[in-house]
Design a protein around this motif. Sequence first.
Motif, PDB file in Angstrom:
ATOM      1  N   GLY A  83      31.899  35.921  -9.146  1.00 36.16           N
ATOM      2  CA  GLY A  83      32.402  35.554  -8.048  1.00 36.16           C
ATOM      3  C   GLY A  83      32.111  34.184  -7.752  1.00 36.16           C
ATOM      4  N   GLY A  84      31.053  33.999  -7.692  1.00 36.15           N
ATOM      5  CA  GLY A  84      30.579  32.486  -7.467  1.00 36.15           C
ATOM      6  C   GLY A  84      31.266  31.252  -8.525  1.00 36.15           C
ATOM      7  N   LEU A  91      37.324  25.712  -6.006  1.00 38.10           N
ATOM      8  CA  LEU A  91      37.166  24.668  -5.070  1.00 38.10           C
ATOM      9  C   LEU A  91      36.945  23.222  -5.681  1.00 38.10           C
ATOM     10  CD1 LEU A  91      34.611  26.634  -2.509  1.00 38.10           C
ATOM     11  CD2 LEU A  91      37.299  26.033  -2.331  1.00 38.10           C
ATOM     12  N   PHE A  92      36.212  23.385  -7.088  1.00 38.48           N
ATOM     13  CA  PHE A  92      35.894  22.257  -7.699  1.00 38.48           C
ATOM     14  C   PHE A  92      36.625  21.883  -8.979  1.00 38.48           C
ATOM     15  CE2 PHE A  92      32.158  23.693  -5.287  1.00 38.48           C
ATOM     16  CZ  PHE A  92      32.062  22.879  -4.395  1.00 38.48           C
ATOM     17  N   ASP A  93      37.273  20.648  -8.976  1.00 34.33           N
ATOM     18  CA  ASP A  93      37.809  20.529 -10.187  1.00 34.33           C
ATOM     19  C   ASP A  93      36.904  19.828 -11.236  1.00 34.33           C
ATOM     20  OD1 ASP A  93      39.776  20.322 -12.269  1.00 34.33           O
ATOM     21  OD2 ASP A  93      40.903  18.679 -11.293  1.00 34.33           O
ATOM     22  N   VAL A  94      36.033  20.558 -12.147  1.00 34.78           N
ATOM     23  CA  VAL A  94      35.154  19.948 -12.923  1.00 34.78           C
ATOM     24  C   VAL A  94      35.456  20.809 -14.231  1.00 34.78           C
ATOM     25  CG1 VAL A  94      33.504  19.359 -11.322  1.00 34.78           C
ATOM     26  CG2 VAL A  94      33.317  21.897 -12.342  1.00 34.78           C
TER      27      VAL A  94
END
Length: 148
Positions: A83-84, A91-94
């Motif tokens: 889930g994390g 949320l983060f485009d990494v």
Amino acid sequence: MPEQADDNHHRYGGKPDDERRLAPAMLTGLKGRCPACGKGKLFYKYLKTVDHCENCGTEIHHHRADDLPAYLVILVLGHFMVGGYMTGAELFDVPDWVHLAVWVPLTALTAFALIQPMKGVVIGLQWALKMHGFDGKGREEAVDYSER
Ligand SMILES: [Zn+2]
């Protein structure tokens, strides 16, 4: 059927004056303490349990936690970590290697941190339910699956 009713009290938490209450025994095991007295240590090494409680003498060696602690850690951690990861990916485009560098070590460290308390919980549960020799009959009369 009064004996059956008493037995159910033991299984589902029990009354305050019951001999072996489930939830307190599991909580005591979570803290790495003997479920019978709450004082003696349950482990002498990371996952190695003591033979018997140094404080009250309760035999611990006949517990059969086996794979259940690991299964429970995987069950709980899997939900949080997957889930994390999925939330983090939204949320983060990494790049993927960043996710690997974060989630793999975090998962491993959390699993190592949780496995001993989870084993204590399982031993507390077995003690409260009088499983595997915790019924006071000792190892001789308990079913010993390791010799099969
Ligand atoms: Zn004890």
